[in-house]
Design a protein around this motif. Structure first.
Motif, PDB file in Angstrom:
ATOM      1  N   SER A  45       1.002  -1.220   0.011  1.00  0.00           N
ATOM      2  CA  SER A  45      -0.111   0.002   0.118  1.00  0.00           C
ATOM      3  C   SER A  45       0.892   1.192   0.062  1.00  0.00           C
ATOM      4  CB  SER A  45      -1.055   0.020   1.168  1.00  0.00           C
ATOM      5  OG  SER A  45      -1.607   1.384   1.313  1.00  0.00           O
ATOM      6  N   ASP A  46       1.668   1.284   0.791  1.00  0.00           N
ATOM      7  CA  ASP A  46       2.681   2.505   0.867  1.00  0.00           C
ATOM      8  C   ASP A  46       3.425   2.819  -0.464  1.00  0.00           C
ATOM      9  OD1 ASP A  46       2.137   3.035   3.539  1.00  0.00           O
ATOM     10  OD2 ASP A  46       3.935   1.999   4.395  1.00  0.00           O
ATOM     11  N   ASN A  47       3.646   1.733  -1.089  1.00  0.00           N
ATOM     12  CA  ASN A  47       4.312   1.840  -2.640  1.00  0.00           C
ATOM     13  C   ASN A  47       3.475   2.125  -3.772  1.00  0.00           C
ATOM     14  OD1 ASN A  47       6.992   1.754  -3.623  1.00  0.00           O
ATOM     15  ND2 ASN A  47       6.074   0.167  -4.739  1.00  0.00           N
ATOM     16  N   GLY A  48       2.040   2.605  -3.324  1.00  0.00           N
ATOM     17  CA  GLY A  48       0.948   2.885  -4.283  1.00  0.00           C
ATOM     18  C   GLY A  48       0.278   1.599  -4.655  1.00  0.00           C
ATOM     19  N   GLY A  49       0.290   0.554  -4.004  1.00  0.00           N
ATOM     20  CA  GLY A  49      -0.526  -0.535  -4.556  1.00  0.00           C
ATOM     21  C   GLY A  49       0.237  -1.652  -5.160  1.00  0.00           C
ATOM     22  N   THR A  50       1.327  -1.159  -5.854  1.00  0.00           N
ATOM     23  CA  THR A  50       2.071  -2.201  -6.466  1.00  0.00           C
ATOM     24  C   THR A  50       3.576  -2.282  -6.141  1.00  0.00           C
ATOM     25  OG1 THR A  50       0.490  -2.318  -8.380  1.00  0.00           O
ATOM     26  CG2 THR A  50       2.948  -3.160  -8.801  1.00  0.00           C
ATOM     27  N   ALA A  51       4.239  -3.470  -5.902  1.00  0.00           N
ATOM     28  CA  ALA A  51       5.508  -3.056  -5.452  1.00  0.00           C
ATOM     29  C   ALA A  51       6.332  -4.667  -6.182  1.00  0.00           C
ATOM     30  CB  ALA A  51       5.668  -3.288  -3.794  1.00  0.00           C
ATOM     31  N   GLU A  52       7.460  -4.543  -6.053  1.00  0.00           N
ATOM     32  CA  GLU A  52       8.375  -5.591  -6.153  1.00  0.00           C
ATOM     33  C   GLU A  52       8.484  -6.536  -5.106  1.00  0.00           C
ATOM     34  OE1 GLU A  52      12.359  -4.690  -7.113  1.00  0.00           O
ATOM     35  OE2 GLU A  52      11.717  -3.141  -8.590  1.00  0.00           O
ATOM     36  N   ARG A  53       8.246  -7.711  -5.365  1.00  0.00           N
ATOM     37  CA  ARG A  53       8.187  -8.963  -4.445  1.00  0.00           C
ATOM     38  C   ARG A  53       9.211  -8.764  -3.525  1.00  0.00           C
ATOM     39  NH1 ARG A  53       5.289 -13.623  -4.643  1.00  0.00           N
ATOM     40  NH2 ARG A  53       4.691 -12.990  -6.728  1.00  0.00           N
ATOM     41  N   ALA A  54      10.653  -8.599  -4.120  1.00  0.00           N
ATOM     42  CA  ALA A  54      11.717  -8.507  -3.140  1.00  0.00           C
ATOM     43  C   ALA A  54      11.786  -7.280  -2.244  1.00  0.00           C
ATOM     44  CB  ALA A  54      12.981  -8.320  -4.022  1.00  0.00           C
ATOM     45  N   ARG A  55      11.301  -6.239  -2.762  1.00  0.00           N
ATOM     46  CA  ARG A  55      10.928  -5.090  -1.677  1.00  0.00           C
ATOM     47  C   ARG A  55      10.086  -5.308  -0.551  1.00  0.00           C
ATOM     48  NH1 ARG A  55      10.812   1.063  -3.687  1.00  0.00           N
ATOM     49  NH2 ARG A  55      10.388   1.988  -1.609  1.00  0.00           N
ATOM     50  N   VAL A  56       8.814  -5.985  -1.003  1.00  0.00           N
ATOM     51  CA  VAL A  56       7.971  -6.603   0.118  1.00  0.00           C
ATOM     52  C   VAL A  56       8.771  -7.443   0.996  1.00  0.00           C
ATOM     53  CG1 VAL A  56       5.842  -7.368   0.813  1.00  0.00           C
ATOM     54  CG2 VAL A  56       5.952  -5.938  -1.386  1.00  0.00           C
ATOM     55  N   ALA A  57       9.511  -8.330   0.733  1.00  0.00           N
ATOM     56  CA  ALA A  57      10.129  -9.271   1.562  1.00  0.00           C
ATOM     57  C   ALA A  57      11.157  -8.439   2.397  1.00  0.00           C
ATOM     58  CB  ALA A  57      10.809 -10.279   0.674  1.00  0.00           C
ATOM     59  N   GLY A  58      12.022  -7.464   1.871  1.00  0.00           N
ATOM     60  CA  GLY A  58      12.857  -6.656   2.494  1.00  0.00           C
ATOM     61  C   GLY A  58      12.327  -5.839   3.428  1.00  0.00           C
ATOM     62  N   ARG A  59      11.117  -5.322   2.982  1.00  0.00           N
ATOM     63  CA  ARG A  59      10.472  -4.484   4.108  1.00  0.00           C
ATOM     64  C   ARG A  59      10.287  -5.620   5.457  1.00  0.00           C
ATOM     65  NH1 ARG A  59       6.465  -0.030   3.474  1.00  0.00           N
ATOM     66  NH2 ARG A  59       5.805   0.391   5.710  1.00  0.00           N
ATOM     67  N   LEU A  60       9.823  -6.609   5.323  1.00  0.00           N
ATOM     68  CA  LEU A  60       9.620  -7.359   6.387  1.00  0.00           C
ATOM     69  C   LEU A  60      10.898  -8.154   6.880  1.00  0.00           C
ATOM     70  CD1 LEU A  60       6.933  -9.711   4.436  1.00  0.00           C
ATOM     71  CD2 LEU A  60       6.408  -8.223   6.370  1.00  0.00           C
ATOM     72  N   ASP A  96      -8.666  -5.714  -4.863  1.00  0.00           N
ATOM     73  CA  ASP A  96      -9.897  -5.227  -4.318  1.00  0.00           C
ATOM     74  C   ASP A  96      -9.968  -5.570  -2.777  1.00  0.00           C
ATOM     75  OD1 ASP A  96     -10.026  -3.572  -6.609  1.00  0.00           O
ATOM     76  OD2 ASP A  96     -11.896  -4.425  -7.294  1.00  0.00           O
ATOM     77  N   GLY A  97      -9.758  -7.070  -2.517  1.00  0.00           N
ATOM     78  CA  GLY A  97      -9.940  -7.476  -1.372  1.00  0.00           C
ATOM     79  C   GLY A  97      -9.045  -7.101  -0.363  1.00  0.00           C
ATOM     80  N   GLY A  98      -7.603  -7.020  -1.008  1.00  0.00           N
ATOM     81  CA  GLY A  98      -6.522  -6.725  -0.146  1.00  0.00           C
ATOM     82  C   GLY A  98      -6.502  -5.127   0.291  1.00  0.00           C
ATOM     83  N   ARG A  99      -7.067  -4.585  -0.732  1.00  0.00           N
ATOM     84  CA  ARG A  99      -7.058  -2.948  -0.475  1.00  0.00           C
ATOM     85  C   ARG A  99      -8.237  -2.658   0.469  1.00  0.00           C
ATOM     86  NH1 ARG A  99      -6.705  -2.019  -5.438  1.00  0.00           N
ATOM     87  NH2 ARG A  99      -4.741  -1.032  -5.325  1.00  0.00           N
ATOM     88  N   GLU A 100      -9.232  -3.506   0.394  1.00  0.00           N
ATOM     89  CA  GLU A 100     -10.257  -3.130   1.588  1.00  0.00           C
ATOM     90  C   GLU A 100      -9.915  -3.646   2.824  1.00  0.00           C
ATOM     91  OE1 GLU A 100     -13.992  -5.074   0.622  1.00  0.00           O
ATOM     92  OE2 GLU A 100     -14.181  -4.170  -1.337  1.00  0.00           O
ATOM     93  N   LEU A 101      -9.374  -4.855   2.852  1.00  0.00           N
ATOM     94  CA  LEU A 101      -8.810  -5.323   4.320  1.00  0.00           C
ATOM     95  C   LEU A 101      -7.700  -4.517   4.752  1.00  0.00           C
ATOM     96  CD1 LEU A 101      -8.652  -7.316   6.478  1.00  0.00           C
ATOM     97  CD2 LEU A 101      -6.807  -8.722   4.989  1.00  0.00           C
ATOM     98  N   PHE A 102      -6.796  -4.018   3.964  1.00  0.00           N
ATOM     99  CA  PHE A 102      -5.701  -3.178   4.528  1.00  0.00           C
ATOM    100  C   PHE A 102      -6.558  -1.719   4.942  1.00  0.00           C
ATOM    101  CE2 PHE A 102      -2.561   0.175   4.311  1.00  0.00           C
ATOM    102  CZ  PHE A 102      -1.754  -0.341   5.536  1.00  0.00           C
TER     103      PHE A 102
END
Length: 146
Positions: A45-60, A96-102
């Motif tokens: 979400s912080d990346n505008g709704g689309t992000a590189e998988r590696a970037r998300v993993a790096g954040r975690l 859409d479901g992910g956006r609503e949940l978040f």
């Protein structure tokens, strides 16, 4: 009655973190979402709704101090739950479901924070923020590979 103020140390900081996290975990439990999944949803979400998988993993791995395989499993769980989708190789997007949940998690988290921080002067919060950022920086420097 006077309450003594404990010295700031890792235990006091940890207790504040775990108490706040426990309040959020109650919200997450209602939707069947793990804390790790909520952090991954926030990263996308912080990346505008689309992000590189590696970037998300790096954040975690960076924020939660978990190993990369666990971080990638979290992303896969969200994909299997249809909260994330893969619009292109190596990328993930909120559905859409992910956006609503978040959005519901963010709203509930904001409400908890408003209650928790209510009445604390802004200058005290700013000081605490600066101190905690410095403590985090120094603690991370103690980790292997720093």
């Amino acid at each position: 009655m006077t309450t003594s103020v404990p010295p700031v140390n890792g235990q006091v900081i940890g207790l504040a973190h775990y108490a706040s996290r426990a309040a959020l975990e109650r919200v997450l439990a209602r939707s069947g979402t793990t804390f790790e999944q909520s952090v991954a949803l926030r990263a996308v979400s912080d990346n505008g709704g689309t992000a590189e998988r590696a970037r998300v993993a790096g954040r975690l791995t960076g924020a939660l101090k978990i190993e990369e395989p666990a971080a990638l499993r979290t992303v896969e769980e969200l994909t299997a739950l249809k909260l994330l989708e893969e619009p292109a190789p190596g990328q993930v997007s909120l559905t859409d479901g992910g956006r609503e949940l978040f959005a519901s998690i963010r709203t509930a988290g904001d409400e908890i924070a408003a209650r928790v921080y209510a009445g604390i002067p802004a200058e005290d919060l700013a000081t605490a923020g600066r101190v905690l950022a410095l403590v985090t920086e120094r603690a991370e420097a103690e980790l292997p590979g720093s």
